[in-house]
Design an enzyme around this catalytic site. Structure first.
Site, short mmCIF file in Angstrom:
data_model
loop_
_atom_site.label_atom_id
_atom_site.label_comp_id
_atom_site.label_asym_id
_atom_site.label_seq_id
_atom_site.Cartn_x
_atom_site.Cartn_y
_atom_site.Cartn_z
N LEU A 34 0.81 -1.21 0.00
CA LEU A 34 0.00 0.00 0.00
C LEU A 34 0.85 1.27 0.00
O LEU A 34 1.91 1.33 0.62
CB LEU A 34 -0.92 0.00 1.22
N HIS A 38 -3.47 4.34 -2.39
CA HIS A 38 -4.45 3.46 -1.75
C HIS A 38 -5.07 4.13 -0.52
O HIS A 38 -6.29 4.07 -0.31
CB HIS A 38 -3.78 2.16 -1.29
N GLN A 62 -4.81 -12.25 -12.87
CA GLN A 62 -4.57 -11.04 -13.68
C GLN A 62 -3.11 -10.86 -14.06
O GLN A 62 -2.74 -9.83 -14.62
CB GLN A 62 -5.12 -9.81 -12.97
N LYS A 149 -8.16 6.58 -10.36
CA LYS A 149 -8.22 6.99 -11.77
C LYS A 149 -6.90 6.76 -12.49
O LYS A 149 -6.85 6.88 -13.71
CB LYS A 149 -8.63 8.46 -11.86
N ASP A 151 -5.62 3.94 -12.92
CA ASP A 151 -6.00 2.81 -13.77
C ASP A 151 -7.36 3.12 -14.39
O ASP A 151 -8.36 2.48 -14.08
CB ASP A 151 -6.04 1.52 -12.95
N GLN A 154 -9.24 0.37 -16.22
CA GLN A 154 -9.84 -0.54 -15.24
C GLN A 154 -11.11 0.06 -14.64
O GLN A 154 -12.13 -0.62 -14.50
CB GLN A 154 -8.85 -0.86 -14.13
N SER A 186 2.75 4.39 -7.23
CA SER A 186 2.52 3.02 -7.71
C SER A 186 3.36 2.06 -6.90
O SER A 186 4.49 2.39 -6.50
CB SER A 186 2.90 2.90 -9.20
N SER A 187 2.82 0.87 -6.66
CA SER A 187 3.58 -0.16 -5.95
C SER A 187 4.81 -0.58 -6.75
O SER A 187 5.77 -1.12 -6.18
CB SER A 187 2.69 -1.38 -5.69
#
Length: 283
Positions: A34, A38, A62, A149, A151, A154, A186-187
Site C-alpha cells: 500500500l 491506496h 490477472q 483513476k 488505472d 480498469q 505506484s507499488s
C-alpha cells in the site's frame, strides 16, 4: 482495532450481519504494498461509510505468464499497520487457495473495452480483474467501492461490469495521487533504479504538455501523441510501450478530439512498466 479476516465464510458472515443492522460498507480492493494512492481511497471510504473493508490479495488470474506475480511485493504486516492508523475496520486477506479452492469452471471475459491499451498489452489481464472483483463484491457486499483513476481503463471496465451484472454498488473514482515531483504513486515504483526514478517524473510532465496543447485548442490526436512521444524519448531511457488517445469512458479511438478524452501512456523501464494518464474535456 483493524481485524484481519482470512476466510471467505467469516468475511461474508461479518458483512451480512453489518448490512442487516443497516450499516453502510465501503470497500477498497488492493493487492497490497500500500501507498498514499491506496490510503487516499481508504480515507474517503472511512469518511463516507459506517464500515470500511479493504482486501489485500495478489490475484494470480490477472498476471500473464511472463509477469511479476511471484515478485509482486507482499508486506501484510506493514499494510495492516498503515490502514489501522486511518481507522479501516477490516482487512480481507485470503490465501490463493481460499479464493480459488478449485480451478474455476466459470470466468468472466471483458469484451471490447479490454482490446485496447493495457488490455492489448496484457491479454487476459482484465478478465482476471473482473473475475476476482465479481467474487470480492459478492463476498463483501459493499455499498460503495473505490478505485483509482490512475488505472482509468480498469475504472471504466469495473463501472461497466457493475452495470451489466446489476451489482447494487456505487463505484467511486479517486484522483491520481502523485509524489511532490509529479510521479504517480505506484507499488511498482520501488523497482526503479535511482536514475530511472529521476527520469520517471517526465511521464507526468509529458501529460502536462498534452494538456497545454489541448487548452491551446489542439484537437488532432496525432499531433498531441507525437509531442508526448518526442518528449519522452528525449527525457527517459525507458521503452515507450504506448501513447494513445481514446474517448472516455467508451474507449473508442479518437483521431479528432471531441468530448471527454483519455490520454494514456506506458513506459517500460528495466524492471518496472509504469502507466500514467490524464482525462480531459470533463470540465
Amino acid at each position: 482495532m483493524t481485524k484481519v479476516i482470512q476466510t471467505v465464510s467469516e468475511m461474508q458472515q461479518i458483512t451480512q450481519e453489518l448490512k442487516s443492522t443497516g450499516k453502510t460498507i465501503g470497500f477498497v480492493p488492493t493487492m497490497g504494498a500500500l501507498h498514499e494512492g491506496h490510503l487516499s481511497m481508504m480515507r474517503r471510504s472511512v469518511e463516507e461509510n459506517d464500515i470500511t473493508v479493504i482486501s489485500v490479495f495478489v490475484n494470480p488470474l490477472q498476471f500473464g505468464p511472463n509477469e511479476d506475480f511471484d515478485a509482486y511485493p507482499r508486506q501484510i504486516d506493514q499494510d495492516v499497520a498503515l490502514v489501522e492508523a486511518i481507522n479501516v475496520d477490516y482487512v480481507f486477506h485470503p490465501a490463493v487457495e481460499e479464493m480459488y479452492p478449485n480451478e474455476l469452471s466459470v470466468t468472466l471475459k471483458v469484451g471490447r473495452l479490454a482490446e485496447v491499451l493495457e488490455g492489448a498489452q496484457r491479454p487476459g489481464h482484465f478478465d482476471g480483474v473482473v473475475t476476482v472483483l465479481n467474487k470480492l463484491f459478492n463476498i463483501v457486499s459493499p455499498n460503495k467501492a473505490y478505485f483509482g483513476k490512475k488505472d482509468a481503463q480498469q475504472l471504466a471496465i469495473v463501472e461497466k461490469m457493475v452495470e451489466d451484472f446489476n451489482h447494487p454498488i456505487q463505484i467511486v473514482g479517486i484522483d491520481i495521487v502523485r509524489e511532490e515531483d509529479g510521479l504517480a504513486r505506484s507499488s511498482r515504483n520501488v523497482y526503479l533504479t535511482d536514475d530511472e526514478r529521476q527520469e520517471a517524473v517526465h511521464l507526468s510532465k509529458s501529460l502536462e504538455i498534452a494538456q497545454t496543447l489541448y487548452k491551446q485548442g489542439e484537437r488532432r490526436s496525432h499531433i498531441i501523441v507525437g509531442e508526448i512521444k518526442t518528449y519522452l524519448s528525449e527525457h527517459t531511457s525507458g521503452h515507450i510501450d504506448e501513447v494513445a488517445i481514446y474517448s472516455y469512458p467508451d474507449l473508442e479511438v479518437a483521431t479528432e478530439i471531441q468530448g471527454q478524452i483519455f490520454i494514456s501512456l506506458a513506459v517500460k523501464f528495466s524492471k518496472a512498466r509504469l502507466i500514467d494518464n490524464i482525462i480531459l474535456g470533463s470540465e
